[in-house]
Design a protein around this motif. Sequence first.
Motif, PDB file in Angstrom:
ATOM      1  N   ALA A  27      22.473   6.343 -13.113  1.00  0.00           N
ATOM      2  CA  ALA A  27      21.149   6.972 -13.143  1.00  0.00           C
ATOM      3  C   ALA A  27      20.595   7.012 -14.563  1.00  0.00           C
ATOM      4  CB  ALA A  27      21.228   8.378 -12.558  1.00  0.00           C
ATOM      5  N   VAL A  28      21.451   7.290 -15.530  1.00  0.00           N
ATOM      6  CA  VAL A  28      21.004   7.285 -16.931  1.00  0.00           C
ATOM      7  C   VAL A  28      20.528   5.889 -17.319  1.00  0.00           C
ATOM      8  CG1 VAL A  28      21.797   7.486 -19.330  1.00  0.00           C
ATOM      9  CG2 VAL A  28      22.418   9.222 -17.654  1.00  0.00           C
ATOM     10  N   PHE A  29      21.331   4.887 -16.999  1.00  0.00           N
ATOM     11  CA  PHE A  29      20.959   3.513 -17.319  1.00  0.00           C
ATOM     12  C   PHE A  29      19.702   3.083 -16.555  1.00  0.00           C
ATOM     13  CE2 PHE A  29      21.204  -1.071 -16.410  1.00  0.00           C
ATOM     14  CZ  PHE A  29      21.100  -1.550 -17.705  1.00  0.00           C
ATOM     15  N   GLY A  30      19.593   3.487 -15.291  1.00  0.00           N
ATOM     16  CA  GLY A  30      18.427   3.126 -14.488  1.00  0.00           C
ATOM     17  C   GLY A  30      17.139   3.710 -15.030  1.00  0.00           C
ATOM     18  N   GLY A  31      17.175   4.973 -15.448  1.00  0.00           N
ATOM     19  CA  GLY A  31      15.982   5.580 -16.041  1.00  0.00           C
ATOM     20  C   GLY A  31      15.568   4.874 -17.319  1.00  0.00           C
ATOM     21  N   TRP A  32      16.552   4.549 -18.137  1.00  0.00           N
ATOM     22  CA  TRP A  32      16.253   3.827 -19.371  1.00  0.00           C
ATOM     23  C   TRP A  32      15.707   2.427 -19.062  1.00  0.00           C
ATOM     24  CZ3 TRP A  32      18.593  -0.694 -21.052  1.00  0.00           C
ATOM     25  CH2 TRP A  32      18.206  -1.120 -22.327  1.00  0.00           C
ATOM     26  N   ALA A  33      16.266   1.750 -18.057  1.00  0.00           N
ATOM     27  CA  ALA A  33      15.849   0.386 -17.725  1.00  0.00           C
ATOM     28  C   ALA A  33      14.404   0.338 -17.244  1.00  0.00           C
ATOM     29  CB  ALA A  33      16.776  -0.208 -16.666  1.00  0.00           C
ATOM     30  N   VAL A  34      13.987   1.332 -16.461  1.00  0.00           N
ATOM     31  CA  VAL A  34      12.597   1.372 -15.994  1.00  0.00           C
ATOM     32  C   VAL A  34      11.650   1.510 -17.178  1.00  0.00           C
ATOM     33  CG1 VAL A  34      10.923   2.777 -14.729  1.00  0.00           C
ATOM     34  CG2 VAL A  34      13.088   2.194 -13.673  1.00  0.00           C
ATOM     35  N   LEU A  35      11.965   2.422 -18.085  1.00  0.00           N
ATOM     36  CA  LEU A  35      11.116   2.593 -19.269  1.00  0.00           C
ATOM     37  C   LEU A  35      11.094   1.335 -20.130  1.00  0.00           C
ATOM     38  CD1 LEU A  35      11.907   6.216 -20.464  1.00  0.00           C
ATOM     39  CD2 LEU A  35       9.812   5.367 -19.408  1.00  0.00           C
TER      40      LEU A  35
END
Length: 145
Positions: free
Chosen positions: A19-27
């Motif tokens: 989830a941390v990586f996914g949030g960063w990837a979207v941004l």
Amino acid sequence: MPGVLIFVLVIVTVHALGAVFGGWAVLDENQSKQEHGQDLLMPMGMAWFLALFCWGLAALQILCVVLARKRRVWVRVVLIVCLSLAALGTVFAFIGSLAAGAPGLGVFVVACVDVAALWTVSGETGRQFFSVRAPAATSRPGFPA
């Protein structure tokens, strides 16, 4: 703590990192598209909201993993909700891969692991472990507790 619950906590930790990586990837992807003059994945405000939601969910999951040894009932409830979201997401991802004509067997395995983890936490093992408080610390004479 039963070994199966330790495995579940490892699964929750992996999902939190995802989830941390996914949030960063979207941004990051939205920022990259904006810099190159392409259409954004979503409006930037929505991307930030999604990233903050992912990071908040990850923080809650990590908090539950850290507090799991305290045997609080609310930790079990939060773990059930988080694992339900993860299991639902992976099941939908597998159904999506089937609909696209390229079944993702890795996604199927992750979905099965998520459902098994959810079953464990919401079942008898999770109820027995989280409904009983940890034994109180014993103090020796002459030493404060």
